[in-house]
Design an enzyme around this catalytic site. Structure first.
Site, short mmCIF file in Angstrom:
data_model
loop_
_atom_site.label_atom_id
_atom_site.label_comp_id
_atom_site.label_asym_id
_atom_site.label_seq_id
_atom_site.Cartn_x
_atom_site.Cartn_y
_atom_site.Cartn_z
CB VAL A 53 -35.30 -18.31 13.24
CG1 VAL A 53 -35.05 -17.09 13.62
CG2 VAL A 53 -36.42 -18.51 12.41
CB SER A 54 -29.75 -17.12 13.80
OG SER A 54 -30.24 -15.86 13.79
CG ASP A 55 -33.66 -14.73 17.02
OD1 ASP A 55 -34.12 -15.68 16.18
OD2 ASP A 55 -34.18 -13.77 16.99
CB CYS A 56 -35.76 -19.55 17.15
SG CYS A 56 -36.74 -18.28 16.82
CD GLU A 106 -32.32 -16.37 23.36
OE1 GLU A 106 -31.98 -16.85 24.47
OE2 GLU A 106 -31.97 -14.99 23.21
#
Length: 726
Positions: free
Chosen positions: A449-452, A455
């Site tokens: 997952v890109s945002d995971c 972050e």
């Protein structure tokens, strides 16, 4: 008191439940009946808190007077909810269509549900029934729908509830008012057909032959959104092979309960007439005329399809299912596809096969217990996502300067290190390179997952560059961070559509015109990947932070990637200054992320018109008590809709956005901070108020840790900007 208690439903002994979690973050609940075993495994403080045990060692109540005290008190409470492996476990609940798959797969395969789980699953379903009409919706705060009411009615019957029970009588009345089970959308009809409660003649096709087409064709399922292709892979097999349970007395009874009396007897129903019949309350996204025509043609093909073609297609589909098992340690991407895969494997290999037993070993990873009862979550958790935020926010807020919180940060950091993907998916899985990325939940679940990824990478870099953690700096090498950056760079959309944006799992692989073939009827934007403001924002945050500490690694490429992403965020802003949020509710959530991304590249209220408009939009929505409140209806209508009362989480989101934008007027920020402090209990806890998350525009889902994480960040930022006074 919960409704289940008012009507005297059986309840398990909460002191006997234990949550066990592995180093990689899997979460499984166990009911221990042996007293000796019970004594050897004390309940964690998280379980004590969650199940409302009088033994929970809550922090001593105190008179909280400053933002700094409120922040630390909240962190002290959160510390009691962290497990030794670093995660912040939670009941990631809300959708009311997950449990049917779990129960249908177990019923189909003859796998019994142990009594403690059965009792608590009944409790949860009963406690989430609509308080007025006794039905259920798509999610727990939804109106009653045909889909939600049918699925949960059937769940309760499979779990053993008597049809004459008051809960069942109320639900049945509501279901009949909605027209009965014939009005279910596609997924509902499929589960009913698997359970032999509906005939396959009345289900629109899900042609598995599509998997045999050349990948170069834009319609190939390998180009679809990951969740859609993961579900329709086994569903295509189930539909094509007319897979269904053996009819038994219980199923015969249910057949006579879920349809209107005038529609019965069951054998007289002409199911083929109801393929496109969907209850108006459920129909969020009607099928197109193009799909209706395709379904008509495919229905004829199903009658003519030679067995040799079906066998060839079955082999192709099952080979891909086995690849999914390998890539996800048998967890699959999420519970819906897992349940269909479980049915397929039982049908193809039997319930004594090695593959089926591996599925049963993993099936309870998505079950989570809580005070309302036990339910199937949206995924197997939110472990990486929450921990990445926790580590970051303890730095941003200044809590990292207090050694009291170093152990929390250490445990979180080590969990993130363990959770990074270290190998790519098996060849031929239609999956992108994942080595170096992070998932939403656990490494075993297996999906980038890109945002995971962004972050988690940012959180790790923070720890690696702080002297207090020098002994664990080398637990992850710089080369592994380079791998993470490579994954992020490859996810950015660089074609003509929404240039510069980031999607959630992969680049957009096909035309958005495929949405005209969306068969789900209850969800929008599910056929291909879409660009998301929040994913783009998080990717900017991760890449800017990486670039700060690793300026010599692909400097020009990273700078252009960030610039293109910022330009996308600017273009995605509405004329009123808002951004639509796809993973949280809704405009408030997206505004926080967008303003933080602008902050990361040096844009604030003074220097950017986009930031000014974003802040002005937020301030215009502040309520008189200093808080913010946005309803789930905003996600459905794409218009800001106020909720009935101010909410802690959304207030924290708004305040964070304003603080990071350097909004020049302290007054709305100060009012928001005071609201957060007023809502905090003397022990440091913030209580649950309303659902915070959403997916596919129409389904609400809870993020229980948000009510600690975001207020802590907001309070810490305020203290840094304005001092420890209010």
């Amino acid at each position: 008191m919960y409704y289940s208690e008012e009507i005297g439903l059986p309840k398990t002994d909460p002191t006997r439940w234990r949550l066990r979690s592995s180093p990689l973050g899997s979460e499984t609940w166990h009911y221990i009946t042996d007293d000796e075993e019970l004594a050897k495994e004390p309940q964690s403080t998280f379980v004590q808190w969650l199940l409302e045990s009088p033994d929970f060692p809550a922090p001593e109540p105190s008179d909280i007077k400053t933002p700094g005290e409120a922040m630390e008190k909240g962190a002290d409470f959160l510390r009691l909810l962290q497990l030794d492996n670093g995660i912040l476990p939670c009941q990631y609940k809300g959708p009311m269509f997950m449990t049917i798959g779990y129960l249908a797969a177990n019923y189909f395969s003859g796998t019994p549900i142990p009594d403690p789980y059965r009792h608590e699953m009944i409790r949860y379903i009963v406690n989430t029934a609509h308080p007025v009409d006794g039905g259920w919706g798509l999610h727990s705060i939804d109106k009653s729908t045909c889909f939600g009411t049918t699925m949960n009615y059937v769940c309760l019957r499979l779990l053993g509830m008597d049809p004459d029970h008051i809960v069942m009588q109320r639900a049945r009345r509501t279901l009949h008012k909605l027209g009965g089970a014939l009005g279910n959308p596609h997924w509902g009809k499929c589960w009913l057909a698997v359970l032999n409660l509906y005939e396959w003649d009345g289900v629109n096709p899900a042609p598995p032959e599509l998997w045999t087409l050349p990948y170069s064709l834009i319609i190939h399922p390998g180009r679809w959104w990951v969740h859609t292709r993961a579900i329709y892979l086994p569903l295509g097999y189930v539909v094509a092979n007319r897979v269904k349970c053996t009819l038994d007395p219980l199923l015969e009874q249910i057949r006579n309960e879920i349809y209107l009396p005038k529609q019965l007897p069951y054998e007289s129903i002409k199911f083929s007439k109801y393929r496109n019949n969907v209850c108006g309350v459920d129909l969020y996204y009607p099928t197109t005329k193009l799909l209706d025509f395709a379904n008509t043609v495919l229905c004829q093909w199903e009658k003519l399809r030679p067995n040799w073609i079906l066998n060839l297609v079955n082999n192709r589909v099952y080979d891909l299912i086995l690849k999914e098992y390998y890539n996800t340690e048998y967890l699959c991407i999420a519970p819906v596809s897992f349940a269909f895969n479980m049915v397929v494997t039982c049908h193809r290999e039997g319930n004594e096969s090695a593959n089926f037993k591996k599925l049963t070993d993993k099936m309870n990873d998505v079950l989570f217990h809580g005070p309302q009862g036990m339910t199937v979550m949206g995924t197997n958790g939110v472990q990486v996502w929450d921990v990445a935020f926790m580590v970051q926010y303890f730095f941003v807020s200044g809590l990292v300067d207090n050694p009291r919180y170093h152990d929390m940060i250490r445990k979180g950091y080590m969990f993130l290190v363990r959770s990074q993907f270290t190998e790519d998916c098996v060849e031929g899985s239609f999956r992108d390179k994942r080595k170096g990325a992070w998932p939403f939940s656990t490494k075993e679940q297996g999906y980038t997952v890109s945002d995971c990824t962004a972050e988690a990478m940012k959180a790790i870099i923070m720890v690696k560059n702080h002297s207090a953690f020098s002994d664990i700096h080398d637990e992850i090498t710089d080369e592994k961070l380079y791998d993470a950056v490579e994954v992020l760079l490859n996810i950015q959309n660089t074609e003509s559509y929404e240039f510069g944006s980031f999607s959630a799992y992969e680049k957009i692989r096909s035309t958005l015109l495929l949405e005209k073939l969306n068969p789900a009827q209850v969800f929008n934007n599910i056929m291909v990947e879409y660009p998301y403001v929040e994913c783009t924002d998080s990717s900017v945050l991760g890449l800017t932070y990486f670039h700060k500490y690793y300026p010599n690694y692909k400097s020009s490429l990273i700078e252009s990637t960030i610039e293109n992403a910022i330009n996308y965020i600017k273009k995605a802003q509405d004329t009123d200054g808002s951004w639509y949020g796809s993973w949280g509710i809704c405009y408030t959530y997206a505004a926080m992320f967008a303003l933080e991304a602008f902050n990361a590249v040096g844009l604030d209220y003074e220097t950017s018109r986009n930031v000014q408009k974003g802040c002005d939009f937020l301030v215009s929505k502040q309520l008189s008590d200093g808080g913010w409140s946005e309803s789930m209806k905003a996600c459905e209508t794409h218009t800001y809709v106020n909720g009935p009362k101010s909410l802690v989480v959304q207030t924290a989101w708004a305040v964070i956005g304003l603080l990071l934008a350097n909004y020049p007027d302290e007054r709305p920020i100060k009012k928001g901070i005071k609201f957060l402090m007023d809502r905090q209990k003397p022990t440091g806890e913030w209580e649950f108020e309303d659902i915070e998350g959403v997916f596919n525009h129409s389904c609400a889902i809870e993020y229980p840790s948000y009510r600690f994480l975001f207020p802590i960040k907001a309070l810490g930022l305020y203290k840094k900007n304005y001092g420890d006074i209010i």
